[in-house]
Design a protein around this motif. Structure first.
Motif, PDB file in Angstrom:
ATOM      1  N   ASP A   1       0.766  -1.681  -9.456  1.00  0.00           N
ATOM      2  CA  ASP A   1       1.388  -2.182  -8.232  1.00  0.00           C
ATOM      3  C   ASP A   1       0.371  -2.141  -7.086  1.00  0.00           C
ATOM      4  O   ASP A   1       0.003  -1.066  -6.622  1.00  0.00           O
ATOM      5  CB  ASP A   1       2.608  -1.329  -7.888  1.00  0.00           C
ATOM      6  N   VAL A   2      -0.072  -3.312  -6.646  1.00  0.00           N
ATOM      7  CA  VAL A   2      -1.074  -3.362  -5.567  1.00  0.00           C
ATOM      8  C   VAL A   2      -0.434  -3.152  -4.198  1.00  0.00           C
ATOM      9  O   VAL A   2      -1.136  -3.063  -3.184  1.00  0.00           O
ATOM     10  CB  VAL A   2      -1.846  -4.708  -5.565  1.00  0.00           C
ATOM     11  N   LEU A   3       0.896  -3.055  -4.154  1.00  0.00           N
ATOM     12  CA  LEU A   3       1.597  -2.893  -2.878  1.00  0.00           C
ATOM     13  C   LEU A   3       2.341  -1.567  -2.772  1.00  0.00           C
ATOM     14  O   LEU A   3       3.162  -1.391  -1.872  1.00  0.00           O
ATOM     15  CB  LEU A   3       2.598  -4.040  -2.674  1.00  0.00           C
ATOM     16  N   GLY A   4       2.085  -0.646  -3.665  1.00  0.00           N
ATOM     17  CA  GLY A   4       2.816   0.615  -3.621  1.00  0.00           C
ATOM     18  C   GLY A   4       2.091   1.727  -4.352  1.00  0.00           C
ATOM     19  O   GLY A   4       0.880   1.669  -4.575  1.00  0.00           O
ATOM     20  N   ASN A   5       2.867   2.741  -4.745  1.00  0.00           N
ATOM     21  CA  ASN A   5       2.304   3.913  -5.419  1.00  0.00           C
ATOM     22  C   ASN A   5       2.186   3.715  -6.921  1.00  0.00           C
ATOM     23  O   ASN A   5       3.091   3.177  -7.549  1.00  0.00           O
ATOM     24  CB  ASN A   5       3.170   5.143  -5.150  1.00  0.00           C
ATOM     25  N   ASN A   6       1.076   4.179  -7.463  1.00  0.00           N
ATOM     26  CA  ASN A   6       0.854   4.194  -8.905  1.00  0.00           C
ATOM     27  C   ASN A   6       0.489   5.628  -9.286  1.00  0.00           C
ATOM     28  O   ASN A   6      -0.418   6.218  -8.680  1.00  0.00           O
ATOM     29  CB  ASN A   6      -0.300   3.260  -9.289  1.00  0.00           C
TER      30      ASN A   6
END
Length: 203
Positions: free
Chosen positions: A147-152
């Motif tokens: 996810d490039v827009l959140g937490n991984n």
């Protein structure tokens, strides 16, 4: 030893009598040289404690009103950036930090998080994507893609696999090689104790 010079030196910098005496003796009574040596020694101490360069330590020392403790705290709380240097002043990218098994930050003297500009993270993005699908430890759901827009969330074992894959990246660009080495060193340092490495995208 000239008592007046001891008084002058101690009025300029807050030091014990014996330290003032030693500095004046070493610098042949030159008050300005004594003062310079005193501050240079303090800056050197800051460099050792924070593992930073002289100019960074000097700037922080001056901004902190010549207070070593405050200068060290100021440097240690500054977010580290790992970059090739090609994406100057970029605020868009990924923040990485270590967490324990309870999802808590580690309380340390130095900040644990690191920022990587998007342009540089692209160099290692495929290595992070390659371990999917993975299970999110907090909701137990299987996530299919990065996810490039959140937490991984990457557990310690998975993150070590990512580090191994990053270490196999080859480049003739010295800036890229330096970036990869710095990132690997940061990850390995955190993986000594971290249960998870979190990668957050602020795109």
């Amino acid at each position: 030893m000239d008592d007046d010079k001891i008084k002058i030196l101690r009025s300029r910098i807050s030091i014990p009598l014996n330290t003032a005496f030693s500095l004046l003796k070493k610098n042949n009574g030159d008050v300005l040289l004594c003062e310079k040596e005193f501050h240079d020694n303090n800056i050197g101490e800051i460099c050792l404690k924070t593992e930073c360069d002289y100019e960074t330590a000097k700037k922080s020392y001056e901004v902190s009103n010549l207070d070593i403790i405050k200068a060290v705290e100021r440097i240690n709380q500054k977010q580290v950036t790992i970059t090739t240097g090609k994406a100057k002043d970029s605020k868009i990218g990924f923040v990485l930090w270590p967490e324990n098994a309870n999802g808590e930050f580690y309380k340390t003297e130095k900040r644990n998080d690191v920022f990587i500009p998007t342009e540089d993270f692209d160099i290692v993005l495929e290595e992070f994507k390659s371990v999917y699908p993975i299970r999110n430890p907090w909701n137990n759901l299987v996530e299919d893609e990065f996810d490039v827009l959140g937490n991984n969330f990457f557990d310690n074992k998975t993150c070590k696999q990512i580090v191994e894959r990053i270490s196999k990246i080859q480049s003739n660009d010295q800036q890229v090689q330096n970036f990869l080495i710095e990132l690997i060193n940061w990850l390995n340092d955190k993986l000594i104790y971290a249960d998870y490495i979190v990668v957050y995208g602020n795109l």
